[in-house]
Design a protein around this motif. Structure first.
Motif, mmCIF file in Angstrom:
data_model
loop_
_atom_site.group_PDB
_atom_site.id
_atom_site.type_symbol
_atom_site.label_atom_id
_atom_site.label_comp_id
_atom_site.label_asym_id
_atom_site.label_seq_id
_atom_site.Cartn_x
_atom_site.Cartn_y
_atom_site.Cartn_z
ATOM 1 N N ASP A 8 145.903 84.135 50.949
ATOM 2 C CA ASP A 8 144.693 84.777 51.468
ATOM 3 C C ASP A 8 143.587 84.782 50.419
ATOM 4 O OD1 ASP A 8 146.115 85.217 53.786
ATOM 5 O OD2 ASP A 8 146.395 87.369 53.441
ATOM 6 N N LYS A 9 143.950 85.129 49.194
ATOM 7 C CA LYS A 9 142.958 85.237 48.117
ATOM 8 C C LYS A 9 142.378 83.875 47.738
ATOM 9 C CE LYS A 9 142.227 87.151 43.546
ATOM 10 N NZ LYS A 9 142.739 87.980 42.473
ATOM 11 N N TYR A 10 143.217 82.838 47.745
ATOM 12 C CA TYR A 10 142.786 81.507 47.308
ATOM 13 C C TYR A 10 142.669 80.533 48.477
ATOM 14 C CZ TYR A 10 143.596 83.330 42.662
ATOM 15 O OH TYR A 10 143.525 84.091 41.518
ATOM 16 N N ILE A 14 142.900 76.322 48.639
ATOM 17 C CA ILE A 14 143.996 75.661 49.354
ATOM 18 C C ILE A 14 143.447 74.676 50.378
ATOM 19 C CG2 ILE A 14 145.889 76.045 50.983
ATOM 20 C CD1 ILE A 14 146.385 78.728 49.454
ATOM 21 N N ILE A 15 142.488 75.122 51.162
ATOM 22 C CA ILE A 15 141.908 74.284 52.223
ATOM 23 C C ILE A 15 141.217 73.059 51.642
ATOM 24 C CG2 ILE A 15 140.174 74.211 54.086
ATOM 25 C CD1 ILE A 15 142.835 75.720 54.683
ATOM 26 N N THR A 19 142.599 74.065 43.438
ATOM 27 C CA THR A 19 143.454 74.534 42.355
ATOM 28 C C THR A 19 144.782 75.122 42.806
ATOM 29 O OG1 THR A 19 142.381 76.699 42.372
ATOM 30 C CG2 THR A 19 141.448 75.017 40.916
ATOM 31 N N VAL A 20 144.930 75.415 44.100
ATOM 32 C CA VAL A 20 146.177 75.989 44.622
ATOM 33 C C VAL A 20 146.667 75.124 45.779
ATOM 34 C CG1 VAL A 20 147.265 78.039 45.607
ATOM 35 C CG2 VAL A 20 145.369 78.310 43.990
ATOM 36 N N ARG A 21 147.953 74.747 45.738
ATOM 37 C CA ARG A 21 148.541 73.919 46.784
ATOM 38 C C ARG A 21 149.809 74.581 47.316
ATOM 39 N NH1 ARG A 21 147.412 72.326 41.929
ATOM 40 N NH2 ARG A 21 149.205 71.020 41.559
ATOM 41 N N VAL A 22 150.099 74.361 48.588
ATOM 42 C CA VAL A 22 151.267 74.938 49.252
ATOM 43 C C VAL A 22 152.256 73.821 49.564
ATOM 44 C CG1 VAL A 22 152.083 76.264 51.232
ATOM 45 C CG2 VAL A 22 149.797 76.706 50.298
ATOM 46 N N LEU A 23 153.501 73.976 49.101
ATOM 47 C CA LEU A 23 154.533 72.990 49.398
ATOM 48 C C LEU A 23 154.953 73.091 50.853
ATOM 49 C CD1 LEU A 23 154.832 72.901 46.203
ATOM 50 C CD2 LEU A 23 157.191 72.300 46.685
ATOM 51 N N LEU A 156 154.018 78.031 46.152
ATOM 52 C CA LEU A 156 152.668 77.610 45.786
ATOM 53 C C LEU A 156 152.687 76.999 44.397
ATOM 54 C CD1 LEU A 156 150.591 80.803 46.698
ATOM 55 C CD2 LEU A 156 151.182 78.886 48.183
ATOM 56 N N ILE A 157 151.812 76.048 44.174
ATOM 57 C CA ILE A 157 151.570 75.480 42.846
ATOM 58 C C ILE A 157 150.087 75.673 42.554
ATOM 59 C CG2 ILE A 157 151.591 73.404 41.421
ATOM 60 C CD1 ILE A 157 154.403 74.332 42.173
ATOM 61 N N ALA A 158 149.814 76.196 41.361
ATOM 62 C CA ALA A 158 148.413 76.420 40.947
ATOM 63 C C ALA A 158 148.201 75.762 39.590
ATOM 64 C CB ALA A 158 148.127 77.913 40.843
ATOM 65 N N ASN A 159 146.975 75.295 39.371
ATOM 66 C CA ASN A 159 146.719 74.621 38.108
ATOM 67 C C ASN A 159 146.585 75.585 36.926
ATOM 68 O OD1 ASN A 159 144.183 75.624 38.575
ATOM 69 N ND2 ASN A 159 143.113 73.687 38.220
ATOM 70 N N LYS A 160 146.614 76.906 37.201
ATOM 71 C CA LYS A 160 146.570 77.919 36.138
ATOM 72 C C LYS A 160 147.248 79.184 36.641
ATOM 73 C CE LYS A 160 142.166 79.670 37.717
ATOM 74 N NZ LYS A 160 140.788 79.980 37.433
#
Length: 162
Positions: A8-10, A14-15, A19-23, A156-160
Motif C-alpha cells: 500500500d505504501k509503495y 510497484i506499479i 524500487t519495490v517488486r512483488v514475486l 517483496l524485493i526492494a532496492n533499499k
C-alpha cells in the motif's frame, strides 16, 4: 511491517516497476518464522546445494539467502540440517527457487523458508554455481544487497531498506 502495508505504501513504485517488486505467488511457507526480512545474498545453482551449505555455514547477520535453483522440481536444495545451521548462524530467512526436504525438521527450526515444493531427493554435490550475482525468478530481478520482505501474504524485493 506486513507486506500488504508495504504494498500500500509503495504502490506507485510497484506499479511503475520501480524500487519495490512483488514475486509471483508460487512459494510455499516453511520454518517457524512466518515473516522475515533482511538484506539479500544471492546464489545461482542447479540441482547442486554445495554453495548453499557454504553460505549457511557463514554468519548470516540477519540476511536473507536467495537461492535461484532454476525452478528445478527434481531434487531439494535445502533440508533440515541446513535450516538448523541457518538458524544457528543468524540467517533471517532463505528463499529457494526450487525444492526443500525434511519439511517437518524445517518447520521446527526458527528460520523463515520459502520454496516451490517439497521433494525427498537430495541434490548433487559438485561445487558448481555462482555467488552474489543477479538472479531472476518469480517475475522479479533480485540483486545482492537488495532487501527481501516476506510474510504469509507474499514476498517483496526492494532496492533499499524500507
Amino acid at each position: 511491517m506486513p507486506t500488504t502495508d508495504l504494498c500500500d505504501k509503495y504502490y506507485e513504485e510497484i506499479i511503475t516497476g520501480g524500487t519495490v517488486r512483488v514475486l509471483a505467488p508460487a512459494f510455499q511457507v516453511y520454518g517457524k518464522r512466518c515473516s522475515f526480512s533482511g538484506p539479500v545474498t544471492t546464489l545461482k545453482v542447479f540441482e547442486d546445494n554445495s554453495l548453499v551449505r557454504a553460505a549457511l555455514e557463514q554468519q548470516g547477520d540477519g540476511k536473507v539467502l536467495v537461492v535461484d535453483g532454476g525452478g528445478s522440481l527434481r531434487c531439494a536444495l535445502l533440508g533440515g540440517n541446513l535450516a538448523a545451521m541457518a538458524s544457528t548462524n543468524g540467517w533471517a530467512g532463505i528463499l529457494v527457487n526450487g525444492c526443500v526436504r525434511d519439511v517437518e525438521e524445517i518447520n521446527a527450526v526458527d528460520v523463515g523458508v520459502r520454496a516451490l515444493a517439497p521433494h525427498p531427493l537430495k541434490s548433487f554435490k559438485r561445487g558448481q554455481g555462482e555467488k552474489d550475482v543477479a538472479v531472476v525468478f518469480g517475475g522479479v530481478r533480485i540483486l545482492p544487497g537488495e532487501w527481501c520482505y516476506s510474510d504469509m501474504d507474499g514476498i517483496l524485493i526492494a532496492n533499499k531498506k524500507l
